[in-house]
Enzyme design. Structure first.
Site, PDB file in Angstrom:
ATOM      1  N   CYS A   2      16.905  74.834 -10.443  1.00  0.00           N
ATOM      2  CA  CYS A   2      17.004  76.282 -10.433  1.00  0.00           C
ATOM      3  C   CYS A   2      17.157  76.809 -11.862  1.00  0.00           C
ATOM      4  O   CYS A   2      17.573  76.081 -12.750  1.00  0.00           O
ATOM      5  CB  CYS A   2      18.185  76.711  -9.574  1.00  0.00           C
ATOM      6  SG  CYS A   2      18.286  78.476  -9.336  1.00  0.00           S
ATOM      7  N   GLU A 105      22.561  75.322  -8.820  1.00  0.00           N
ATOM      8  CA  GLU A 105      21.577  75.334  -7.747  1.00  0.00           C
ATOM      9  C   GLU A 105      22.164  76.126  -6.582  1.00  0.00           C
ATOM     10  O   GLU A 105      23.393  76.211  -6.431  1.00  0.00           O
ATOM     11  CB  GLU A 105      21.233  73.916  -7.281  1.00  0.00           C
ATOM     12  CG  GLU A 105      20.667  72.999  -8.354  1.00  0.00           C
ATOM     13  CD  GLU A 105      19.229  73.316  -8.722  1.00  0.00           C
ATOM     14  OE1 GLU A 105      18.678  74.296  -8.201  1.00  0.00           O
ATOM     15  OE2 GLU A 105      18.669  72.580  -9.546  1.00  0.00           O
TER      16      GLU A 105
END
Length: 226
Positions: A2, A105
């Protein structure tokens, strides 16, 4: 992986952990960085070799070649393709380290379907994280060019980290990080390091943090959840 990083130590903490003999040229300052929640296109502290020196400089996280007119800057590059694909060809020789404390994340929260639960991932030993990176860089002390930027190499997460994400940064132990940066390291050896010698999943830990980190304007320290 991410697109959010945590980078809060001082640059000297990262450099000390790296243990390179090169004299440091430091353009980011001596105070703690205190960047707890860095989104893409932010300026992040990056280490690279500049001649015989180790250079610490702020560089924009994200890059694309000037012939790519239709997409946003990319923040990551798949290690399986980066050395031989056309997209990153011009910056593959320009190796660097994104020196971070962890990354975030998000996964779906079954108890709160409208929001995702963020996790912080870091090394179990608490040491700084050196992410193999490549980029386009201006000379030391020069004003950054509009096209400057870096990307972090990512590898398969070997089934995912608690099912958080199928990709993760290529994190290098200090000795390999030094070899990665060295101008004496051939491109073929650099590719081998990135492909085969990144820290395995077992080196990391992850835990839930306060959902406030989802707001990029919340730049303060993240809070672990009990």
């Amino acid at each position: 992986m991410c697109g959010r990083l945590s980078q809060y130590r001082g640059i000297h903490d990262f450099v000390d952990a790296l243990s390179m003999p090169n004299a440091l040229v430091n353009t980011v300052g001596d105070e703690p960085l205190n960047r707890y929640n860095l989104p893409p296109t932010s300026m992040a502290a990056v280490l690279r070799c500049e001649g015989v020196h180790l250079l610490a400089a702020d560089v924009r996280w994200g890059w694309k070649p000037n012939w790519d007119k239709g997409t946003a800057r990319r923040i990551n590059a798949r290690v399986e393709k980066v050395a031989h694909g056309p997209y990153f060809r011009q910056i593959w020789p320009h190796r660097a380290l994104a020196a971070i404390d962890g990354w975030f994340e998000w996964v779906a929260d079954p108890d709160d379907p409208k929001h995702k639960q963020p996790y912080l991932i870091r090394l179990k030993n608490g040491e700084p994280i050196f992410c193999a990176s490549i980029g386009q860089f201006s000379p030391p002390h020069a004003e950054p060019a509009a096209d400057d930027g870096f990307v972090i190499l990512t590898a398969d997460a070997e089934g995912g980290m608690v099912d958080i994400h199928d990709r993760r940064p290529v994190v290098l132990a200090p000795d390999l990080a030094e070899e990665w940066l060295s101008h004496d390291t051939p491109k073929e050896r650099a590719e081998e390091i990135a492909l085969l010698q990144g820290c395995p999943v077992q080196c990391f830990e992850w835990f839930k943090v306060d959902k406030a980190v989802g707001n990029v304007r919340n730049g303060g320290p993240w809070r672990p959840l009990e």
